[in-house]
Design an enzyme around this catalytic site. Structure first.
Site, mmCIF file in Angstrom:
data_model
loop_
_atom_site.group_PDB
_atom_site.id
_atom_site.type_symbol
_atom_site.label_atom_id
_atom_site.label_comp_id
_atom_site.label_asym_id
_atom_site.label_seq_id
_atom_site.Cartn_x
_atom_site.Cartn_y
_atom_site.Cartn_z
ATOM 1 N N ALA A 23 -13.291 37.307 -95.511
ATOM 2 C CA ALA A 23 -12.240 38.295 -95.742
ATOM 3 C C ALA A 23 -11.193 37.707 -96.686
ATOM 4 O O ALA A 23 -11.123 36.494 -96.897
ATOM 5 C CB ALA A 23 -11.589 38.680 -94.416
ATOM 6 N N GLU A 80 -14.100 31.460 -88.959
ATOM 7 C CA GLU A 80 -12.768 31.986 -88.643
ATOM 8 C C GLU A 80 -11.956 31.064 -87.739
ATOM 9 O O GLU A 80 -10.717 31.033 -87.813
ATOM 10 C CB GLU A 80 -12.890 33.374 -87.985
ATOM 11 C CG GLU A 80 -13.337 34.481 -88.914
ATOM 12 C CD GLU A 80 -14.837 34.639 -89.003
ATOM 13 O OE1 GLU A 80 -15.300 35.665 -89.518
ATOM 14 O OE2 GLU A 80 -15.575 33.718 -88.566
ATOM 15 N N GLU A 109 -20.775 38.837 -91.474
ATOM 16 C CA GLU A 109 -20.744 40.055 -90.663
ATOM 17 C C GLU A 109 -21.250 41.257 -91.463
ATOM 18 O O GLU A 109 -21.974 42.111 -90.925
ATOM 19 C CB GLU A 109 -19.324 40.295 -90.154
ATOM 20 C CG GLU A 109 -18.903 39.268 -89.114
ATOM 21 C CD GLU A 109 -17.423 39.326 -88.771
ATOM 22 O OE1 GLU A 109 -17.101 39.410 -87.580
ATOM 23 O OE2 GLU A 109 -16.592 39.274 -89.703
ATOM 24 N N GLY A 119 -16.443 37.342 -92.862
ATOM 25 C CA GLY A 119 -16.750 38.752 -93.063
ATOM 26 C C GLY A 119 -17.996 38.976 -93.894
ATOM 27 O O GLY A 119 -18.685 39.985 -93.744
#
Length: 261
Positions: free
Chosen positions: A69, A135, A115, A112
């Site tokens: 992200a 993360e 994911e 991300g």
């Protein structure tokens, strides 16, 4: 439609084409910000509506599918602001795309990015791929399904190792764990993904749609509760000092000092 953060193309014969979407923020290793995710979902839904498109390929670059992200965008969020923004509603729309999505990944597939990859249906990885959920290194946890989908694929103990240490795994490791379908030389990974998509495009669109729907019904039936639990915990972490320190340290290119508060 003109896009700023993705490149969209179509390939193939009329009535049996494939749609190709490439993430395109090379200056930040395709970090996933709000604008990119909005464009990506719009492109996916457009291909989903278009009858001539039978399958979709999602890719990035050889250096990075997506390195995570956009931390700069997230660093000043609070529990309330990030919850009210509800960025994950965009991610939920990806799960509703009816046509199969073949993901072609290479280089960094982290946070991300990992994911997003796991939201796809078939995954082809280059030999240079590194996959992980780092993360924890910035004081948060995966928030777009990582704790749930990764555990379902690789099992509790490996998921715990990857998520709690933040260390990535290699493409061959991912293949052995069932996290990707194929590992090929870097010069072939996108073409291999396109070949799979073209093979699917030859099949009955109705059968393909119902087959995907049936597989996801089994796979996702118990996931909703886990996703909501994960999401709540993700939001809560934006009240922590460690989240602020972790993201600040990332932006300042230094090691964070976590206080446990």
């Amino acid at each position: 439609m003109t896009y700023k953060n993705i490149i969209v193309e179509e390939e193939g014969a009329a009535g049996a084409s494939i749609g190709i979407i490439a993430l395109n923020r090379p200056q930040v290793l395709n970090a996933l910000n709000h604008e990119l995710m909005g464009e990506l979902v719009s492109a996916l839904e457009e291909f989903d509506r278009k009858e001539s498109i039978r399958a979709i390929v999602l890719t990035g670059s050889e250096r990075a599918f997506a390195a995570g992200a956009d931390i700069k965008e997230m660093s000043d969020e609070t529990t309330i602001s990030i919850m009210l923004r509800d960025n994950f509603a965009t991610w939920d729309r990806i799960r509703n795309v009816k046509k199969p999505i073949v993901c072609a990944v290479s280089g960094f597939v982290l946070g991300g990015g990992c994911e997003l990859m796991m939201n796809c249906d078939i995954i082809v990885a280059s030999e240079t791929t590194q996959l992980g959920q780092p993360e924890i290194n910035i004081g948060v946890i995966p928030g777009a399904g990582g704790t749930q989908r990764l555990t379902r694929v690789v099992g509790k103990h490996k998921a715990m190792e990857m998520i709690l240490t933040g260390k990535p795994i290699t493409a061959p490791e991912a293949l052995a764990l069932g996290l990707v379908n194929k590992v090929v030389p870097v010069e072939l990974y996108l073409e291999e993904a396109k070949a799979i998509a073209r093979e699917i495009a030859k099949k009955s669109p109705v059968a393909v749609r119902l087959a995907k729907e049936s597989v996801l019904k089994t796979y996702d039936a118990p996931i909703s509760e886990g996703l909501m639990f994960e999401r709540k915990n993700f939001y809560m972490l934006f009240s922590s000092e460690d989240q602020k320190e972790g993201m600040k340290a990332f932006l300042e290119k230094r090691q964070p000092t976590f206080s446990g508060r």
